[in-house]
Design an enzyme around this catalytic site. Structure first.
Site, short mmCIF file in Angstrom:
data_model
loop_
_atom_site.label_atom_id
_atom_site.label_comp_id
_atom_site.label_asym_id
_atom_site.label_seq_id
_atom_site.Cartn_x
_atom_site.Cartn_y
_atom_site.Cartn_z
CG HIS A 118 -2.06 0.90 1.01
ND1 HIS A 118 -2.00 2.27 1.29
CD2 HIS A 118 -3.57 0.69 0.82
CE1 HIS A 118 -3.18 2.83 1.11
NE2 HIS A 118 -3.73 1.89 0.70
CG ASP A 125 -8.97 -4.16 -2.78
OD1 ASP A 125 -10.05 -4.10 -2.45
OD2 ASP A 125 -8.43 -3.33 -3.44
N1 ACO Z 1 4.32 -7.86 -4.94
C1 ACO Z 1 5.60 -7.80 -5.11
N2 ACO Z 1 6.29 -6.78 -4.84
C2 ACO Z 1 5.96 -5.59 -4.64
C3 ACO Z 1 4.42 -5.54 -4.24
C4 ACO Z 1 3.56 -6.55 -4.70
N3 ACO Z 1 2.10 -6.59 -4.47
N4 ACO Z 1 4.06 -4.22 -4.12
C5 ACO Z 1 5.14 -3.21 -4.14
N5 ACO Z 1 6.17 -4.37 -4.37
C6 ACO Z 1 7.63 -4.06 -4.37
C7 ACO Z 1 7.74 -3.24 -5.61
O1 ACO Z 1 8.34 -3.98 -6.72
C8 ACO Z 1 8.93 -2.28 -5.04
O2 ACO Z 1 10.41 -3.34 -5.10
P1 ACO Z 1 11.64 -2.40 -5.19
O3 ACO Z 1 11.87 -1.43 -4.06
O4 ACO Z 1 12.45 -3.75 -5.14
O5 ACO Z 1 11.53 -1.77 -6.56
C9 ACO Z 1 8.72 -2.05 -3.62
O6 ACO Z 1 7.94 -3.08 -3.41
C10 ACO Z 1 7.84 -0.70 -3.39
O7 ACO Z 1 6.82 -0.87 -4.18
P2 ACO Z 1 5.93 0.46 -5.20
O8 ACO Z 1 5.44 0.17 -6.29
O9 ACO Z 1 7.22 1.46 -5.36
O10 ACO Z 1 5.24 1.03 -4.05
P3 ACO Z 1 3.94 2.24 -4.49
O11 ACO Z 1 3.65 2.81 -2.84
O12 ACO Z 1 4.14 2.77 -5.46
O13 ACO Z 1 2.67 0.95 -4.76
C11 ACO Z 1 0.95 -0.56 -4.52
C12 ACO Z 1 1.81 0.45 -3.95
C13 ACO Z 1 0.34 0.33 -5.94
C14 ACO Z 1 -0.51 -0.79 -3.77
C15 ACO Z 1 1.68 -1.93 -4.92
O14 ACO Z 1 2.05 -2.05 -3.60
C16 ACO Z 1 0.99 -2.64 -5.60
O15 ACO Z 1 1.11 -2.66 -6.93
N6 ACO Z 1 0.47 -3.86 -4.99
C17 ACO Z 1 -0.51 -4.64 -5.66
C18 ACO Z 1 -1.75 -4.07 -6.27
C19 ACO Z 1 -2.80 -3.87 -5.07
O16 ACO Z 1 -3.06 -4.71 -4.17
N7 ACO Z 1 -3.40 -2.63 -5.12
C20 ACO Z 1 -4.27 -2.29 -4.26
C21 ACO Z 1 -3.91 -1.06 -3.34
S1 ACO Z 1 -5.18 -0.93 -2.08
C22 ACO Z 1 -6.35 0.24 -2.80
O17 ACO Z 1 -5.95 0.86 -3.59
C23 ACO Z 1 -7.72 0.03 -2.38
#
Ligand code: ACO
Length: 428
Positions: free
Chosen positions: A307, A364
């Site tokens: 998140h 979610d």
């Molecule tokens: N699975 C694997 N790796 C992940 C995940 C995941 N679900 N989420 C983040 N990471 C990793 C990224 O690859 C990144 O790794 P790095 O530092 O080695 O490059 C690090 O964790 C940080 O991730 P970001 O994408 O930069 O974090 P950001 O805050 O931009 O994104 C987000 C948050 C979009 C929610 C992300 O965690 C994600 O894509 N999750 C999966 C989708 C999801 O469940 N979305 C619902 C969110 S809740 C809502 O909107 C109601």
């Protein structure tokens, strides 16, 4: 702490005032930055460090896992309130008295009829259309059937728009699902509560009296409350920024629905269930999918994990996980998907990749399991999210207009070609 931030650019130094919230959050007010520095701006892709507004609606502390609407904790609201009370609190500032709630509900019911011509628009969509696309279009269509913009300076006018959309939106949600299922379009009943009517409209079968399940009603109430607001997320910021051009409420909401649709935001609930199904079909090997999620050469992400603001745990996920257990138990459903979800969660919570990056289950991760147990088709999951988020969007839109916020218009740093001369097509 001093209430001034100092910035040094080359030999020049500048001072900017700090802004403090009621929970001691601190921001640097850079309103004068560009003028004072002769054109310097800040850049912050994804707005990870940028506050877009001051807001009195929702407080969120991602480090401590706190979420409160209008000061009330999400845990207490989920346990003790119903969705309509929470909607009222979000939109009007505090929980309603009995009389206020009754009036709000009766005004909503009076405004729940959707112009019959909207059915023709719905009819034109193919059955295969994704319900989020249909819902966004129908919400936008409401602007054509309800012309005239809201006079935001008139409390009465604002109230009328609120009860109109609170009344009509659940009808559009139910019709979107019924259209896909080939069921006749229907309405709620004056004798039922707000959430009861949602269930009736969604699940009522022709030639059968709808029998309300208190388990499903309680579960839906809880899910809608947990999704009702989440301060300046992607869809809410969209609603505020569209509304900041003085576009109408319904048009702004329609844009918010589109923003919510994406799998990185509200669309994650559908993506989670599809992921869990795929893991089940593939033999239930959670370790294989954990490895894929960690592999930087594999685009796969563990949906429902991570998140932007929660870096400890998502308090909504805790409540939903318990609710999923209860609903499945109460309904006597054994869902192998729940086992896979629990397995993935356990592995992720003990895996350095997820621990180091502070990736925890989000709202979610478990909501889809409850929706599925309720008999809601997977493609409708994000629509259910939109239904819950409606009062939050309305409250945020209203606050933005009442605070007379300026039009949202970020700047950029240009990285393209410098000036060059036009070449005629023969010379290119
Ligand atoms: N699975 C694997 N790796 C992940 C995940 C995941 N679900 N989420 C983040 N990471 C990793 C990224 O690859 C990144 O790794 P790095 O530092 O080695 O490059 C690090 O964790 C940080 O991730 P970001 O994408 O930069 O974090 P950001 O805050 O931009 O994104 C987000 C948050 C979009 C929610 C992300 O965690 C994600 O894509 N999750 C999966 C989708 C999801 O469940 N979305 C619902 C969110 S809740 C809502 O909107 C109601």
């Amino acid at each position: 702490m001093s209430d001034i931030a100092k910035l040094q650019i080359g030999d020049n130094s500048y001072e900017f005032p700090l802004v403090k919230g009621t929970e001691n959050e601190v921001a640097i007010n850079i309103k004068t930055l560009r003028g004072a520095t002769d054109g310097v701006i800040t850049i912050d892709p994804g707005f990870k460090n940028t506050g877009s507004c001051e807001s009195a609606i929702t407080f969120l502390d991602g480090e401590k896992g706190i979420l409160r609407y209008r000061g009330y904790s999400i845990e207490e609201l989920a346990e003790k309130a119903d969705f309509l009370e929470v909607a009222y609190a979000l939109i009007f500032g505090d929980l309603p008295s009995k009389e206020q709630l009754e009036k709000f509900h009766s005004d909503i019911k009076e405004n729940s009829v959707v112009d019959d011509d909207v059915k023709k628009i719905l009819d034109a969509f193919p059955k295969s259309a994704h319900p989020m696309g249909v819902l966004s279009s129908l919400t936008s269509a409401l602007t054509a059937f309800n012309p005239g913009s809201v006079n935001v300076d008139s409390e009465e006018d604002m109230y009328k728009s609120v009860v109109k959309i609170m009344g009509k939106f659940p009808v559009l949600v139910a019709w979107t699902m019924r259209k896909k299922q080939g069921l006749p379009l229907n309405y709620g009943s004056k004798s039922l509560g707000y959430v009861e009517n949602i269930l009736k409209m969604m699940f009522e079968q022709p030639n059968e009296d709808y029998v309300m399940s208190p388990i499903l009603k309680d579960a839906l109430d809880k899910l809608l409350i947990l999704h009702a607001d989440h301060e300046q997320n992607c869809s809410t910021s969209t609603v505020r920024i569209v509304g900041s051009s003085h576009a109408g409420l319904f048009a702004s909401l329609s844009a918010g629905i589109s923003a919510l649709w994406g799998p990185l935001h509200g669309g994650a609930n559908q993506a989670v269930l599809e992921m869990l199904e795929a893991i089940k079909e593939d033999g239930g090997d959670t370790k294989k999918y954990m490895a894929k999620a960690k592999d930087k050469n594999d685009p796969f992400r563990l949906m429902g994990f991570g998140h932007r603001v929660y870096k400890n745990f998502d308090p909504r996920a805790k409540i939903i996980k318990l609710a999923a257990d209860e609903v499945l138990k109460d309904l006597g459903i054994v869902d192998p998907i729940l086992e896979i979800a629990r397995g993935l969660e356990q592995e992720a919570l003990n895996d350095p990749y997820f621990v180091d990056r502070k990736l925890y289950p989000n709202v979610d991760f478990y909501s889809g399991i409850i929706y599925r147990a309720m008999g809601i088709p997977v493609e409708m999951f994000t629509v259910m999210f939109a239904l819950g988020r409606l009062p939050g969007w309305i409250a945020q839109w209203k606050e933005m207009r009442l605070n007379k916020e300026p039009i949202g218009r970020p700047r950029q740093i240009y990285t393209g070609e410098n000036h060059r001369n036009f070449k005629s097509i023969e010379k290119r």
